[in-house]
Design an enzyme around this catalytic site. Structure first.
Site, PDB file in Angstrom:
ATOM      1  N   CYS A  93      27.045  45.230  50.985  1.00 28.03           N
ATOM      2  CA  CYS A  93      26.344  45.060  52.198  1.00 28.03           C
ATOM      3  C   CYS A  93      24.992  44.641  52.110  1.00 28.03           C
ATOM      4  CB  CYS A  93      26.336  46.508  53.077  1.00 28.03           C
ATOM      5  SG  CYS A  93      27.804  47.345  53.127  1.00 28.03           S
TER       6      CYS A  93
ATOM      7  N   ARG B  85      26.350  37.646  49.479  1.00 24.15           N
ATOM      8  CA  ARG B  85      26.682  38.945  49.052  1.00 24.15           C
ATOM      9  C   ARG B  85      28.325  39.302  49.369  1.00 24.15           C
ATOM     10  NH1 ARG B  85      22.052  42.274  47.739  1.00 24.15           N
ATOM     11  NH2 ARG B  85      23.024  44.230  48.356  1.00 24.15           N
TER      12      ARG B  85
ATOM     13  N   TRP C  16      30.439  44.953  54.092  1.00 27.67           N
ATOM     14  CA  TRP C  16      31.229  44.886  52.940  1.00 27.67           C
ATOM     15  C   TRP C  16      32.041  46.176  53.234  1.00 27.67           C
ATOM     16  CZ3 TRP C  16      33.170  40.690  49.735  1.00 27.67           C
ATOM     17  CH2 TRP C  16      33.975  41.073  48.962  1.00 27.67           C
TER      18      TRP C  16
ATOM     19  N   ASN D 193      23.217  50.595  53.210  1.00 27.23           N
ATOM     20  CA  ASN D 193      24.047  49.914  52.350  1.00 27.23           C
ATOM     21  C   ASN D 193      24.376  51.277  50.902  1.00 27.23           C
ATOM     22  OD1 ASN D 193      25.283  48.528  50.093  1.00 27.23           O
ATOM     23  ND2 ASN D 193      23.246  47.449  49.722  1.00 27.23           N
ATOM     24  N   GLY D 194      25.619  51.117  50.800  1.00 23.45           N
ATOM     25  CA  GLY D 194      25.707  52.134  49.763  1.00 23.45           C
ATOM     26  C   GLY D 194      27.018  52.927  50.272  1.00 23.45           C
TER      27      GLY D 194
ATOM     28  N   GLU E 215      42.329  39.626  27.710  1.00 21.26           N
ATOM     29  CA  GLU E 215      41.108  39.326  28.952  1.00 21.26           C
ATOM     30  C   GLU E 215      40.049  38.543  28.224  1.00 21.26           C
ATOM     31  OE1 GLU E 215      40.938  39.154  31.998  1.00 21.26           O
ATOM     32  OE2 GLU E 215      38.706  39.124  32.178  1.00 21.26           O
TER      33      GLU E 215
ATOM     34  N   LYS F  63      38.767  34.746  29.233  1.00 17.35           N
ATOM     35  CA  LYS F  63      37.469  34.782  29.636  1.00 17.35           C
ATOM     36  C   LYS F  63      37.016  33.286  28.794  1.00 17.35           C
ATOM     37  CE  LYS F  63      36.856  36.365  32.772  1.00 17.35           C
ATOM     38  NZ  LYS F  63      38.010  36.899  33.221  1.00 17.35           N
TER      39      LYS F  63
ATOM     40  N   GLU G 140      38.608  30.023  30.063  1.00 17.57           N
ATOM     41  CA  GLU G 140      38.535  29.393  31.492  1.00 17.57           C
ATOM     42  C   GLU G 140      36.885  28.988  31.643  1.00 17.57           C
ATOM     43  OE1 GLU G 140      39.059  32.033  34.670  1.00 17.57           O
ATOM     44  OE2 GLU G 140      38.590  34.044  33.379  1.00 17.57           O
TER      45      GLU G 140
ATOM     46  N   HIS H  60      54.106  38.441  11.932  1.00 19.49           N
ATOM     47  CA  HIS H  60      55.140  37.955  12.576  1.00 19.49           C
ATOM     48  C   HIS H  60      55.277  36.298  12.929  1.00 19.49           C
ATOM     49  CE1 HIS H  60      57.039  41.921  12.246  1.00 19.49           C
ATOM     50  NE2 HIS H  60      55.906  42.303  12.916  1.00 19.49           N
TER      51      HIS H  60
ATOM     52  N   LYS I 240      38.629  30.220  42.958  1.00 20.31           N
ATOM     53  CA  LYS I 240      38.311  31.689  42.704  1.00 20.31           C
ATOM     54  C   LYS I 240      39.407  32.494  43.361  1.00 20.31           C
ATOM     55  CE  LYS I 240      36.327  35.377  42.178  1.00 20.31           C
ATOM     56  NZ  LYS I 240      36.044  36.019  40.792  1.00 20.31           N
TER      57      LYS I 240
HETATM   58  C1  AGP Z   1      40.211  35.311  36.238  1.00 22.09           C
HETATM   59  O1  AGP Z   1      38.968  35.293  35.388  1.00 22.09           O
HETATM   60  C2  AGP Z   1      40.594  34.297  36.939  1.00 22.09           C
HETATM   61  N1  AGP Z   1      39.695  33.865  37.698  1.00 22.09           N
HETATM   62  C3  AGP Z   1      41.946  34.532  37.335  1.00 22.09           C
HETATM   63  O2  AGP Z   1      42.975  34.834  36.599  1.00 22.09           O
HETATM   64  C4  AGP Z   1      42.405  35.610  38.470  1.00 22.09           C
HETATM   65  O3  AGP Z   1      42.034  36.753  37.926  1.00 22.09           O
HETATM   66  C5  AGP Z   1      43.590  35.502  39.006  1.00 22.09           C
HETATM   67  O4  AGP Z   1      43.844  34.145  39.791  1.00 22.09           O
HETATM   68  C6  AGP Z   1      44.080  36.600  39.899  1.00 22.09           C
HETATM   69  O5  AGP Z   1      43.109  36.616  40.879  1.00 22.09           O
HETATM   70  P1  AGP Z   1      43.093  37.954  42.195  1.00 22.09           P
HETATM   71  O6  AGP Z   1      42.748  39.001  41.175  1.00 22.09           O
HETATM   72  O7  AGP Z   1      42.090  37.590  43.224  1.00 22.09           O
HETATM   73  O8  AGP Z   1      44.574  38.073  42.628  1.00 22.09           O
END
Ligand code: AGP
Length: 603
Positions: free
Chosen positions: A2, A27, A79, A103-104, A479, A483, A486, A502, A598
């Protein structure tokens, strides 16, 4: 996360409050509101959605204040963490003669609310915040002393809270406290002007000196100055709003990596005591008739799902399988009613994941979403929702989404174990003790960040990266690889360490970079021999471990801890920082990498 703004002075407060809230839009929020008090008259406006809706509402009301007369006002962008995004749940919350913004998370709001209702207070919202204003008025009605009433109020609160409260019982006054959530107070450019904000973005250009309050600082602000309960440090406001939105970090991704220790604390607030996990969002019949958990997700959320599958089977003793949503939706899956269908999503809008959820709903399965955005398509579709409370994540590369999702899913595995009574209570209590140490495992030490930054210069080329791990460190390796891919655009893949022999080990040579996750507390000897096999074939090894490993060409040492989940989150931070620093060296747009969005709301 928030946003809060406050103003005391003789300028027109509405514009100052609305402009301030607009500076806090970064935010993330789902509703907003302001309350203004001048010449003994109160006005309060709230609206869901964007601030422009709030502005429209104020315009239509023909509300105005008298110029050059002292007025006081507070504003808030919400939020949602407790209660849906509605006008009733939007802040400021009103008592009989006072308004509050917060906020919190008030961890003990339920017991406070029950007690106040017994005392005749009427509540209209589902929020935790509303208890604050009723508690204040309860104490004021007793003692007729506003300062004492505010102090008595904050002494009753548990959790994280930054609060601004205004009341007819004390005109031209803002009562405030900072505890767990950020709050700054500033002196206006004109004399006898005091301003408050959750970050300095709304203050730049309209204030000069600022004090970033520490936890436990509270007081009373009036036009002629602020009285604090302790000394505070005044400093000069930064000049750039852009850097203010990033709180001084270079990128939103960097800010969000550093935020993880705080948002994970919020994720857990109110959801556990010393011996139990508590999910008010779920009913204790959720596992009735359930023999299997199926999780569907994409990208980073899929990696959190994979991590969870180890915990659901190991801790909750429930069969769990995980599917990539884009594959699941076309495979004509077998969906039976003994499956609890879980979707994980930061945005709550990912098309493939949403479609998978709809398929499960259509097959009449019980559905649960672990999501960061309330009122999203997935939270509106699933039977149950657990919000991760990470606050807005602006960096396209997910960071705090992953850490909060994984903590929620770990807690969920314990909650299910509680329901099934299949692990002793002391085992649950032991896990809760470890959960409480996770924020510290996510804390970014300067020395660690500097090590990742220095090391990154050696990994700007090569014909590829393998990120390898075993058990729950395999999804973490996935993961880490995502990172790097991407945001640096270098090729990387996560792989189960035991699987390298393998086939992939054929790639081993000095140009093949292997990032090895080597936790002390989970199959260390196994991962060590896997890495030795690669080193023997001259692969360049970067080991991440609490234990020294002499065969590594590069080595990032993490803190020795007591449990592999501490190591999991420590290594997560290393992987995030390492990828970000490689991306920065390559001159890429860390927050908005090429070709990515995003939220992938299309197939
Ligand atoms: C993660 O770094 C990416 N931006 C992407 O893989 C993301 O995790 C994926 O598109 C899923 O998005 P969501 O968690 O909003 O469903």
């Amino acid at each position: 996360m928030c946003g809060i703004v406050g103003y005391i002075g003789e300028q027109e407060p509405t514009k100052i409050l609305l402009d301030g809230l607009k500076e806090l839009e970064y935010r993330g929020y789902d509703s907003a509101g302001i309350a203004i008090f001048q010449n003994r008259k109160f006005a309060n406006f709230k609206a869901i959605g964007k601030i422009v809706n709030l502005e429209e509402k104020i315009k239509k009301s023909n509300f105005s204040t008298d110029a050059n007369k002292p007025s006081v006002g507070i504003g808030h962008t919400r939020w949602a963490t407790h209660g849906k995004p509605t006008e009733l749940n939007a802040h400021p919350h009103l008592g009989q003669y006072s308004y509050v913004v917060h906020n919190g998370i008030i961890e003990n709001y339920k017991e406070l609310k029950e007690d106040l209702i017994k005392k005749g207070h009427k509540f209209v919202s589902q929020t935790d915040t509303e208890v604050i204003v009723h508690l204040f008025e309860y104490f004021f009605n007793k003692d007729k002393n506003a300062t004492k009433a505010f102090k008595d109020t904050i002494e009753k609160l548990k959790g994280a809270y930054s609060i601004l409260l205004i009341t007819q019982s004390e005109p031209n006054t803002i009562f405030f406290i900072k505890h767990g959530s950020p709050l700054a107070v500033a002196k206006g450019l004109n004399s006898e002007e005091i301003l408050f904000a959750s970050s300095d973005a709304p203050l730049i250009g309209i204030a000069k000196d600022v004090a970033y309050l520490e936890d436990g600082v509270y007081g009373v602000a009036k036009p002629d100055g602020v009285v604090f309960n302790t000394d505070v440090n005044w400093t000069t406001l930064p000049s750039s709003k852009q850097s203010a939105q990033k709180d001084g970090f270079r990128y939103f991704m960097e800010k969000e990596i550093y935020e993880q220790k705080d948002v994970v604390t919020d994720t857990m607030i109110g959801r556990m005591d010393d011996e139990h996990i508590i999910f008010d969002e779920l009913d204790d019949k959720i596992l009735d008739g359930i023999n299997e958990i199926k999780i569907c997700a994409c990208g980073t959320s899929y990696h959190a799902a994979l991590s969870a599958s180890y915990l659901f089977e190991r801790v909750a003793k429930i069969r769990c399988n995980v599917e990539i949503a884009s594959e699941f939706r076309y495979k004509q899956p077998l969906l039976t009613k003994d499956i609890l269908f879980v979707v994980i999503s930061q945005s709550g809008e990912t098309a493939d994941t949403l479609e998978a959820l709809k398929m499960a709903k259509k097959a009449s399965l019980k559905t649960l979403t672990v999501c960061n955005v309330d009122n999203s398509s997935m939270t509106r579709t699933a039977d149950f929702t657990i919000l991760t409370r990470a606050g807005i994540e602006k960096g396209v590369a997910s960071t705090k989404a992953f850490s909060t999702q994984t903590v929620v899913l770990w807690m969920l595995s314990l909650y299910f174990a509680q329901l099934k009574k299949n692990i002793p209570q002391k085992e649950i209590a032991k896990n809760i003790d470890i959960l409480r140490t996770i924020p510290n495992s996510l804390k970014v030490e300067d020395s660690l960040h500097e090590k990742c930054r220095r090391l990154s210069k050696r990994y700007l080329h090569g014909h590829g990266f393998f990120f390898i791990g075993r058990d729950i460190f395999f999804p973490l390796a996935l993961e880490g690889a995502l990172k790097l891919k991407e945001i640096s655009y270098l090729h990387a893949e996560g792989y189960p360490a035991g699987e390298m022999k393998h086939g992939p080990i054929a790639l081993a040579d000095p140009e093949l970079f292997t990032i090895a996750l080597m936790p002390e507390h989970l199959y260390y000897d196994k991962i060590k021999s896997n890495v030795e096999e690669l080193s023997a074939r001259d692969s360049t090894i970067c080991a991440i471990s609490p234990l020294d490993f002499e065969l590594a060409d590069d080595f990032i040492k993490v803190e020795k801890t007591k449990h592999y989940m501490n190591e999991f989150f420590e290594m997560l931070v290393v992987l995030q920082l390492f990828s970000m620093e490689v991306s920065i060296r390559l001159g890429n747009d860390v927050d908005m990498p090429r070709n990515l969005a995003k939220s992938v709301t299309v197939e």
